[in-house]
Design a protein around this motif. Structure first.
Motif, PDB file in Angstrom:
ATOM      1  N   ALA A 261       0.814  -1.210   0.000  1.00  0.00           N
ATOM      2  CA  ALA A 261       0.000   0.000   0.000  1.00  0.00           C
ATOM      3  C   ALA A 261       0.848   1.260   0.000  1.00  0.00           C
ATOM      4  O   ALA A 261       0.435   2.310  -0.508  1.00  0.00           O
ATOM      5  CB  ALA A 261      -0.942  -0.001   1.201  1.00  0.00           C
ATOM      6  N   GLY A 262       2.041   1.197   0.562  1.00  0.00           N
ATOM      7  CA  GLY A 262       2.904   2.362   0.627  1.00  0.00           C
ATOM      8  C   GLY A 262       3.513   2.693  -0.720  1.00  0.00           C
ATOM      9  O   GLY A 262       3.673   1.836  -1.601  1.00  0.00           O
ATOM     10  N   THR A 263       3.884   3.971  -0.878  1.00  0.00           N
ATOM     11  CA  THR A 263       4.412   4.440  -2.160  1.00  0.00           C
ATOM     12  C   THR A 263       5.644   3.665  -2.598  1.00  0.00           C
ATOM     13  O   THR A 263       5.825   3.367  -3.784  1.00  0.00           O
ATOM     14  CB  THR A 263       4.762   5.939  -2.051  1.00  0.00           C
ATOM     15  N   HIS A 264       6.511   3.349  -1.648  1.00  0.00           N
ATOM     16  CA  HIS A 264       7.769   2.692  -1.997  1.00  0.00           C
ATOM     17  C   HIS A 264       7.808   1.243  -1.531  1.00  0.00           C
ATOM     18  O   HIS A 264       8.893   0.643  -1.455  1.00  0.00           O
ATOM     19  CB  HIS A 264       8.939   3.467  -1.382  1.00  0.00           C
ATOM     20  N   GLU A 265       6.681   0.678  -1.243  1.00  0.00           N
ATOM     21  CA  GLU A 265       6.647  -0.711  -0.766  1.00  0.00           C
ATOM     22  C   GLU A 265       6.553  -1.650  -1.971  1.00  0.00           C
ATOM     23  O   GLU A 265       5.483  -2.165  -2.320  1.00  0.00           O
ATOM     24  CB  GLU A 265       5.453  -0.916   0.170  1.00  0.00           C
ATOM     25  N   VAL A 266       7.696  -1.859  -2.604  1.00  0.00           N
ATOM     26  CA  VAL A 266       7.763  -2.673  -3.816  1.00  0.00           C
ATOM     27  C   VAL A 266       8.950  -3.618  -3.711  1.00  0.00           C
ATOM     28  O   VAL A 266      10.048  -3.220  -3.306  1.00  0.00           O
ATOM     29  CB  VAL A 266       7.927  -1.793  -5.075  1.00  0.00           C
ATOM     30  N   ARG A 267       8.717  -4.868  -4.076  1.00  0.00           N
ATOM     31  CA  ARG A 267       9.807  -5.815  -4.240  1.00  0.00           C
ATOM     32  C   ARG A 267       9.862  -6.198  -5.711  1.00  0.00           C
ATOM     33  O   ARG A 267       8.879  -6.724  -6.262  1.00  0.00           O
ATOM     34  CB  ARG A 267       9.602  -7.063  -3.373  1.00  0.00           C
ATOM     35  N   TRP A 268      10.992  -5.906  -6.321  1.00  0.00           N
ATOM     36  CA  TRP A 268      11.157  -6.210  -7.750  1.00  0.00           C
ATOM     37  C   TRP A 268      11.661  -7.640  -7.908  1.00  0.00           C
ATOM     38  O   TRP A 268      12.469  -8.123  -7.108  1.00  0.00           O
ATOM     39  CB  TRP A 268      12.141  -5.242  -8.392  1.00  0.00           C
ATOM     40  N   THR A 269      11.227  -8.296  -8.943  1.00  0.00           N
ATOM     41  CA  THR A 269      11.682  -9.648  -9.212  1.00  0.00           C
ATOM     42  C   THR A 269      13.084  -9.621  -9.792  1.00  0.00           C
ATOM     43  O   THR A 269      13.607  -8.560 -10.160  1.00  0.00           O
ATOM     44  CB  THR A 269      10.723 -10.353 -10.186  1.00  0.00           C
ATOM     45  N   THR A 270      13.729 -10.761  -9.846  1.00  0.00           N
ATOM     46  CA  THR A 270      15.000 -10.896 -10.542  1.00  0.00           C
ATOM     47  C   THR A 270      14.770 -11.713 -11.804  1.00  0.00           C
ATOM     48  O   THR A 270      13.687 -12.234 -12.045  1.00  0.00           O
ATOM     49  CB  THR A 270      16.053 -11.577  -9.655  1.00  0.00           C
TER      50      THR A 270
END
Length: 420
Positions: A261-270
């Motif tokens: 939900a947060g603006t920077h709460e992202v985990r990018w895949t490899t």
């Protein structure tokens, strides 16, 4: 409502020409502009036609259509990897074209990377790199390229801050002259100095086998539309570490493993998905893989020998025309693929190209070929070498490919000899 009728296109056919891909063409038209965009291979068209009824999203659905398309897309990735001799831990990332692939790698470079190029590169391999990159002068021979790179990397080793990476970016074959660059030797020099190396194989791959592992290069980029698969796909193939550590090339669906939900709460895949955000070009990937399969099964030595015979006849014929001057970077006997650039003394290159098209149905390219620094230099050198003061400021380029015939080459030479 007014309806405007659009004239129908000429019927496409598979010419009875000695090529294993059955390239499509328009009867009566002589296409000598393969270096810009090669015609479509029958293998690519058939692969697309077969998949179209099943067309659906990739990596997104549980239905039969989506599962089949996902499988086709990932099989295409493996086919391209095998065709290019990718190592088991290399990434194969589908892009739009070579330019897109090189820009992707430029965005993925670790901070402080110095990129070393030669001034003879296509704009796609000149413009994306960061400030502080080193651009070496155009060498006069393949051996000169090796010596120049060796000296430049030795100087960087002395002057650069320890531990900062260096990437050498070089073409496999010039899009202006067709001359082949000594990729394997340049890779050895890069290795000796602890640098990585990228090869722009856009012009080399359609004419000769390219193997990352055998060449010992780190990255390779190419375009499907130059490899008889004109469906808008290219690839960047190479080492995973820089690519997995870099921010995604396109932020969006498919590149993430979790978004909160947060603006920077992202985990990018490899892996490749990290840089393939959005719905991928499934048909382009499948078409490219189909061409790779067809070329892998072909007798590449025989194809090379045939192209070299056509190329020799074209260059011999051009040399015999007193008003036509060939452009070249290296010596006249340097290895090259089926590309020749030249100028017609006293004639505007655009006018000559238009005449060839309208009067002889011959398609060639005119201009500076998205390699302005190199083309302008070669035009100046051609004037000095020939002693002529009436050469135009732009050039013409004839490029051969699968399906080019002896009569095509003779038609161009006759047209140039009889220019009004």
């Amino acid at each position: 409502m007014t309806v405007t009728l659009v004239p129908s296109l000429p019927t496409l056919s598979t010419p009875s020409r000695p090529d294993p891909l059955g390239v499509l063409g328009v009867p009566g038209e002589i296409n000598l502009d393969h270096a810009a965009s090669a015609p479509c291979a029958r293998a690519a068209a058939d692969a697309v036609t077969e998949l179209l009824p099943w067309y659906a999203s990739v990596h997104r659905g549980a239905g039969a259509l989506s599962r089949r398309c996902t499988l086709a897309y990932e099989r295409a990735r493996q086919t391209v990897a095998d065709f290019l001799g990718a190592r088991p831990d290399d990434h194969v990332i589908f892009t739009r074209n070579t330019t897109d692939a090189l820009n992707l790698l430029a965005r993925a470079l670790p901070a402080g990377t110095t990129v070393v190029t030669f001034a003879g590169e296509h704009h796609a391999n000149l413009l994306p790199w960061p400030r502080g990159s080193v651009r070496l002068p155009v060498p006069d021979s393949p051996g000169g390229a090796v010596r120049s790179l060796d000296a430049a990397l030795a100087e960087l080793s002395r002057d650069a801050r320890p531990g900062l990476p260096v990437l050498v970016a070089v073409t496999g074959a010039s899009n202006v002259t067709g001359e082949r660059w000594p990729v394997a030797e340049l890779a050895q020099v890069a290795r000796r100095h602890g640098a990585r190396i990228l090869v722009d194989a856009a012009q080399l791959a359609p004419h000769a086998p390219v193997d990352l592992a055998a060449l010992d290069v780190d990255y390779l980029a190419l375009s499907g539309h130059k490899l008889y698969a004109p469906f808008g796909a290219g690839v960047l193939v190479g080492r995973a570490d820089w690519l997995d550590a870099a921010p995604p090339y396109l932020a969006g669906g498919g590149a993430t493993s979790h978004v909160g939900a947060g603006t920077h709460e992202v985990r990018w895949t490899t892996g490749p998905a990290r840089h393939e955000g959005g719905t991928p070009n499934l048909l382009g990937a499948v078409a490219l893989a189909a061409v790779c399969t067809a070329l892998a099964a072909a007798d590449r030595d025989a194809l090379h020998a045939r192209e070299q015979a056509l190329l020799a006849r074209l260059r011999e014929g051009i040399a015999a025309l007193p008003h036509v001057v060939e452009l070249r970077t290296f010596g006249p006997d340097a290895p090259r693929v089926g590309i020749v650039s030249f100028v017609v003394a006293g004639r505007d290159s655009a006018d000559v190209a238009a005449h060839l098209a309208t009067a002889h149905r011959i398609g060639v390219r005119d201009g500076l070929f998205c390699a302005h620094p190199l083309a302008r230099r070669l035009l100046t050198e051609a004037a000095a070498r020939s002693g002529r003061t009436d050469l135009p400021p732009t050039a013409l380029r004839a490029s051969l490919g699968l399906g080019t015939t002896e009569s095509d080459v003779e038609a161009l030479l006759t047209a140039l000899a009889t220019l009004p």
